[in-house]
Design an enzyme around this catalytic site. Structure first.
Site, PDB file in Angstrom:
ATOM      1  N   SER A 167      41.545 148.152 -62.643  1.00 39.00           N
ATOM      2  CA  SER A 167      41.139 147.674 -63.970  1.00 39.00           C
ATOM      3  C   SER A 167      41.100 148.833 -64.972  1.00 39.00           C
ATOM      4  CB  SER A 167      39.765 147.006 -63.853  1.00 39.00           C
ATOM      5  OG  SER A 167      39.374 146.453 -65.078  1.00 39.00           O
ATOM      6  N   HIS A 176      27.565 153.598 -70.336  1.00 37.41           N
ATOM      7  CA  HIS A 176      28.295 153.971 -69.109  1.00 37.41           C
ATOM      8  C   HIS A 176      27.776 155.300 -68.550  1.00 37.41           C
ATOM      9  CE1 HIS A 176      31.068 150.722 -69.322  1.00 37.41           C
ATOM     10  NE2 HIS A 176      31.857 151.205 -70.257  1.00 37.41           N
ATOM     11  N   GLN A 233      32.515 131.616 -68.013  1.00 38.87           N
ATOM     12  CA  GLN A 233      33.643 131.567 -67.072  1.00 38.87           C
ATOM     13  C   GLN A 233      34.808 132.356 -67.641  1.00 38.87           C
ATOM     14  OE1 GLN A 233      34.409 127.487 -66.125  1.00 38.87           O
ATOM     15  NE2 GLN A 233      32.671 127.393 -64.709  1.00 38.87           N
ATOM     16  N   ARG A 239      41.351 140.560 -68.309  1.00 41.05           N
ATOM     17  CA  ARG A 239      42.713 140.659 -67.790  1.00 41.05           C
ATOM     18  C   ARG A 239      42.964 139.683 -66.653  1.00 41.05           C
ATOM     19  NH1 ARG A 239      45.214 143.710 -63.819  1.00 41.05           N
ATOM     20  NH2 ARG A 239      43.132 144.110 -63.023  1.00 41.05           N
ATOM     21  N   LYS A 294      34.505 149.212 -66.388  1.00 42.25           N
ATOM     22  CA  LYS A 294      35.289 148.133 -65.759  1.00 42.25           C
ATOM     23  C   LYS A 294      34.564 147.369 -64.653  1.00 42.25           C
ATOM     24  CE  LYS A 294      38.094 147.798 -67.925  1.00 42.25           C
ATOM     25  NZ  LYS A 294      37.817 147.427 -69.374  1.00 42.25           N
ATOM     26  N   ALA A 295      33.242 147.501 -64.623  1.00 40.56           N
ATOM     27  CA  ALA A 295      32.481 146.825 -63.566  1.00 40.56           C
ATOM     28  C   ALA A 295      32.097 145.396 -63.925  1.00 40.56           C
ATOM     29  CB  ALA A 295      31.218 147.626 -63.270  1.00 40.56           C
ATOM     30  N   ARG A 352      31.009 147.525 -59.186  1.00 37.30           N
ATOM     31  CA  ARG A 352      32.192 146.792 -58.707  1.00 37.30           C
ATOM     32  C   ARG A 352      32.915 147.668 -57.699  1.00 37.30           C
ATOM     33  NH1 ARG A 352      37.152 144.700 -62.666  1.00 37.30           N
ATOM     34  NH2 ARG A 352      37.979 143.171 -61.206  1.00 37.30           N
ATOM     35  N   THR A 392      30.871 144.823 -67.402  1.00 40.43           N
ATOM     36  CA  THR A 392      29.883 145.082 -68.455  1.00 40.43           C
ATOM     37  C   THR A 392      29.867 143.968 -69.501  1.00 40.43           C
ATOM     38  OG1 THR A 392      30.893 147.281 -68.292  1.00 40.43           O
ATOM     39  CG2 THR A 392      29.023 147.032 -69.805  1.00 40.43           C
ATOM     40  N   THR A 393      31.066 143.595 -69.948  1.00 42.35           N
ATOM     41  CA  THR A 393      31.167 142.611 -71.016  1.00 42.35           C
ATOM     42  C   THR A 393      30.677 141.246 -70.526  1.00 42.35           C
ATOM     43  OG1 THR A 393      33.155 143.828 -71.619  1.00 42.35           O
ATOM     44  CG2 THR A 393      32.781 141.740 -72.758  1.00 42.35           C
ATOM     45  N   TRP A 394      30.997 140.945 -69.303  1.00 39.62           N
ATOM     46  CA  TRP A 394      30.567 139.677 -68.696  1.00 39.62           C
ATOM     47  C   TRP A 394      29.034 139.588 -68.672  1.00 39.62           C
ATOM     48  CZ3 TRP A 394      32.424 138.189 -63.024  1.00 39.62           C
ATOM     49  CH2 TRP A 394      32.253 136.822 -62.833  1.00 39.62           C
ATOM     50  N   GLY A 423      40.241 139.301 -63.775  1.00 34.70           N
ATOM     51  CA  GLY A 423      38.942 138.805 -63.329  1.00 34.70           C
ATOM     52  C   GLY A 423      38.910 138.381 -61.877  1.00 34.70           C
TER      53      GLY A 423
END
Ligand code: A3P
Length: 293
Positions: free
Chosen positions: A137, A107, A228, A255, A45-46, A129, A48-50, A257
């Site tokens: 998150s 992870h 974004q 969710r 949830k830090a 994060r 990662t996907t971004w 952000g």
């Protein structure tokens, strides 16, 4: 699709894990890294996907744009540690990646990283994060993802988070372990979700200088726009809407952000207890987080 029961947590070499992340342990540990592999390492949830999407666009956005429009992010940047019944393992997906470099998500706490990544002196991007937003998150992620243990009520989940009784263990140990590693491993770029929120363009520039990339100003702007929050949230290739084990009706993967959403969840008493415990666990470190910007 018939879903299996929620997995249970257990202690694995001192870290709370579920079978999804230990069943393929030997294969994961024996992965053969390549010198140009890039490992994207995070506590869950830090962001990662971004960061995965940013790196994928930086490397392949111009040469193969169809990649971004047709392959979900979890296939473009496979999750090495993951192993679920009747699905290819993360290790298999990594082995089958046709790209160069390969972008690989993990992870794992630093002490569990397969040795080949160190032997090959791979570049590593670590994203961290702040603990409070991470906990919130992670709670919502547990509600919507059937491969996470049942999170229960927020108040009890928070206590589990503080105790490190969540998948991949203690947030405190994770961020500190990687921070210490950065002091000796020069090819580790340690970045913060809060900085990305504050100035995504600046963080893309820092990533580029770490990776030795020099996109044109136009390309950099294009990437900044594409990653974004709203754009990633509506993009089917990044919003996890293609993954059956995640119920987006319960909670979106992409969710809110925000920095500071914890204020909508923590009571004053929870925040005070958290801060007191935090001070003890995070003393003797130069690592600093922002819980608001
Ligand atoms: P929230 O649940 O607080 O909204 P990970 O990819 O490591 O699982 O992290 C998921 C978190 O990153 C979620 O946080 C998600 O909304 C946030 N996130 C994903 N893409 C984002 C973006 N483009 N901008 C801001 N936050 C983003």
């Amino acid at each position: 699709m018939e879903l299996p029961p929620r997995p249970k947590l257990f202690d694995f070499h001192g870290v709370s894990m579920t079978k999804c992340f230990t069943d393929n342990w030997d294969n994961v540990q024996n992965v053969k890294a390549r010198p140009d592999d890039i490992l994207i390492a995070t506590y869950p949830k830090a962001g990662t996907t971004w960061v995965s999407q940013i790196l994928d666009l930086l490397y392949f956005g111009q040469t193969s744009p169809e990649r971004q429009s047709s392959i979900p992010i979890h296939m473009r940047v496979p999750f090495l540690d993951l192993c679920r019944p009747s699905q290819p393992t993360g290790k298999d997906l990594v082995d089958q990646l046709p790209t160069s470099p390969r972008l690989i998500k993990s992870h794992l706490p630093v002490q569990f990283v397969p040795k080949s990544f160190w032997e090959q002196n791979c570049r590593i991007v670590y994203v961290a994060r702040n603990a409070k937003d991470t906990a919130v998150s992670y709670f919502h992620f547990g509600r919507m993802n059937m491969f996470q243990p049942e999170p229960g009520e927020w108040s009890s989940f928070l206590q589990h988070f503080i105790q490190g009784e969540v998948v991949f263990g203690s947030w405190y140990d994770h961020v500190r372990g990687w921070w210490e590693k950065k002091q000796t491993h020069s090819k580790l770029h340690y970045m913060f979700y809060e900085d990305l929120i504050e100035d995504t363009g600046r963080e893309i520039d820092r990533l580029c200088s770490f990776l030795g990339l020099s996109p044109s100003a136009e390309e950099r702007e294009r990437i900044r726009g594409a990653v974004q929050f709203d754009n990633m949230k509506k993009n089917k290739m990044t919003n996890y809407s293609t993954v059956p084990s995640m119920d987006l009706k319960v909670s979106s993967f992409i969710r809110k952000g925000k920095v500071g959403d914890w204020k909508n969840h923590f009571t004053v008493a929870q925040s005070e207890q958290f801060d007191e415990d935090y001070k003890k666990k995070m003393k003797n470190t130069t690592l600093q987080f922002r819980t608001e910007i």
